[in-house]
Design an enzyme around this catalytic site. Structure first.
Site, PDB file in Angstrom:
ATOM      1  N   THR A 151      25.703   7.347 -21.243  1.00  0.00           N
ATOM      2  CA  THR A 151      25.273   6.131 -21.728  1.00  0.00           C
ATOM      3  C   THR A 151      24.648   5.388 -20.346  1.00  0.00           C
ATOM      4  O   THR A 151      25.079   5.580 -19.299  1.00  0.00           O
ATOM      5  CB  THR A 151      26.547   5.167 -22.250  1.00  0.00           C
ATOM      6  OG1 THR A 151      27.343   5.148 -21.175  1.00  0.00           O
ATOM      7  CG2 THR A 151      27.145   5.994 -23.440  1.00  0.00           C
ATOM      8  N   THR A 189      24.209   2.364 -18.683  1.00  0.00           N
ATOM      9  CA  THR A 189      24.949   1.909 -17.449  1.00  0.00           C
ATOM     10  C   THR A 189      25.947   2.782 -16.870  1.00  0.00           C
ATOM     11  O   THR A 189      25.829   2.682 -15.517  1.00  0.00           O
ATOM     12  CB  THR A 189      25.700   0.669 -17.558  1.00  0.00           C
ATOM     13  OG1 THR A 189      24.608  -0.585 -18.319  1.00  0.00           O
ATOM     14  CG2 THR A 189      26.108  -0.155 -16.703  1.00  0.00           C
ATOM     15  N   CYS A 190      26.697   3.561 -17.416  1.00  0.00           N
ATOM     16  CA  CYS A 190      27.574   4.284 -16.988  1.00  0.00           C
ATOM     17  C   CYS A 190      26.985   5.385 -16.253  1.00  0.00           C
ATOM     18  O   CYS A 190      27.361   6.008 -14.999  1.00  0.00           O
ATOM     19  CB  CYS A 190      28.415   5.133 -18.302  1.00  0.00           C
ATOM     20  SG  CYS A 190      29.218   3.848 -19.042  1.00  0.00           S
ATOM     21  N   ASP A 191      25.780   5.916 -16.876  1.00  0.00           N
ATOM     22  CA  ASP A 191      25.117   7.117 -16.254  1.00  0.00           C
ATOM     23  C   ASP A 191      24.249   6.653 -14.967  1.00  0.00           C
ATOM     24  O   ASP A 191      23.869   7.587 -14.182  1.00  0.00           O
ATOM     25  CB  ASP A 191      24.220   7.705 -17.095  1.00  0.00           C
ATOM     26  CG  ASP A 191      23.745   9.083 -16.741  1.00  0.00           C
ATOM     27  OD1 ASP A 191      24.351  10.088 -16.309  1.00  0.00           O
ATOM     28  OD2 ASP A 191      22.475   9.326 -17.046  1.00  0.00           O
ATOM     29  N   LEU A 237      28.915   5.688 -12.474  1.00  0.00           N
ATOM     30  CA  LEU A 237      29.297   6.900 -11.986  1.00  0.00           C
ATOM     31  C   LEU A 237      28.334   7.200 -10.698  1.00  0.00           C
ATOM     32  O   LEU A 237      29.242   7.519  -9.587  1.00  0.00           O
ATOM     33  CB  LEU A 237      29.116   7.959 -12.876  1.00  0.00           C
ATOM     34  CG  LEU A 237      29.402   9.635 -12.239  1.00  0.00           C
ATOM     35  CD1 LEU A 237      30.696   9.700 -11.955  1.00  0.00           C
ATOM     36  CD2 LEU A 237      29.047  10.615 -13.592  1.00  0.00           C
TER      37      LEU A 237
END
Length: 163
Positions: free
Chosen positions: A45, A47-49, A53
């Site tokens: 996703t 922001t996560c990617d 992370l």
């Protein structure tokens, strides 16, 4: 919601690490030594990617130099997706992953959040635990990655207040 001083729950999950995928228990993964656990709404996703992370990957050596034995990312995705994300991100060997496909750990931590079309996922958060007991929890209340990101964890490990 889990708080400082609380014991981390024991929930069956899949561990994705440099050795592959295995059945595991959250208490076994998070219960020994000093651990940084961060949760993301979903693998791949936006922001996560692109932010959450990668920030932990880039800071992994500095976080571990701050006395952390293990960095773990938890997400409500199946282990196939988590493994593909970890491999594509070049995170394996620096960060271990909890694939919490049914969100049982997210619920047990009190950190599950409804994301509409995505369903119930982890609220964006980070925490520091020692020997299975939470020391500090940082829950992201606004969009983006501020209090739950690697820079905030580095400050917390140095004993500074993170607001």
């Amino acid at each position: 919601m889990i708080q400082a001083g609380d014991k981390l729950p024991s929930v069956p999950v899949k561990l994705v690490d440099a050795n592959g995928v295995s059945d595991a228990d959250s208490a076994g993964i998070l219960g020994q030594g000093r651990v940084v656990l961060f949760g993301v709404p979903g693998a791949f996703t936006p922001t996560c990617d692109t932010s959450h992370l990668p920030g932990f990957i880039g800071a992994a050596d500095r976080i571990k130099a701050g006395g952390v034995n293990r960095i773990v990312c938890a997400t409500v995705n199946d282990h196939h997706v988590v493994k593909a994300w970890a491999e594509r991100s070049d995170a394996l060997g620096k960060i271990d992953f909890i694939a919490d496909a049914h969100g049982r750990l997210a619920e047990a931590l009190g950190l599950a959040k409804n994301f509409g079309d995505l369903g119930r996922r982890y609220a964006r958060f980070a925490m520091i635990a020692r020997d299975g007991v939470v020391q500090q929890v940082f829950v992201q209340d606004v969009a983006g990655v501020t209090v739950s990101g690697a820079p905030a964890i580095l400050l917390a490990l140095q004993g500074e207040v993170v607001a």
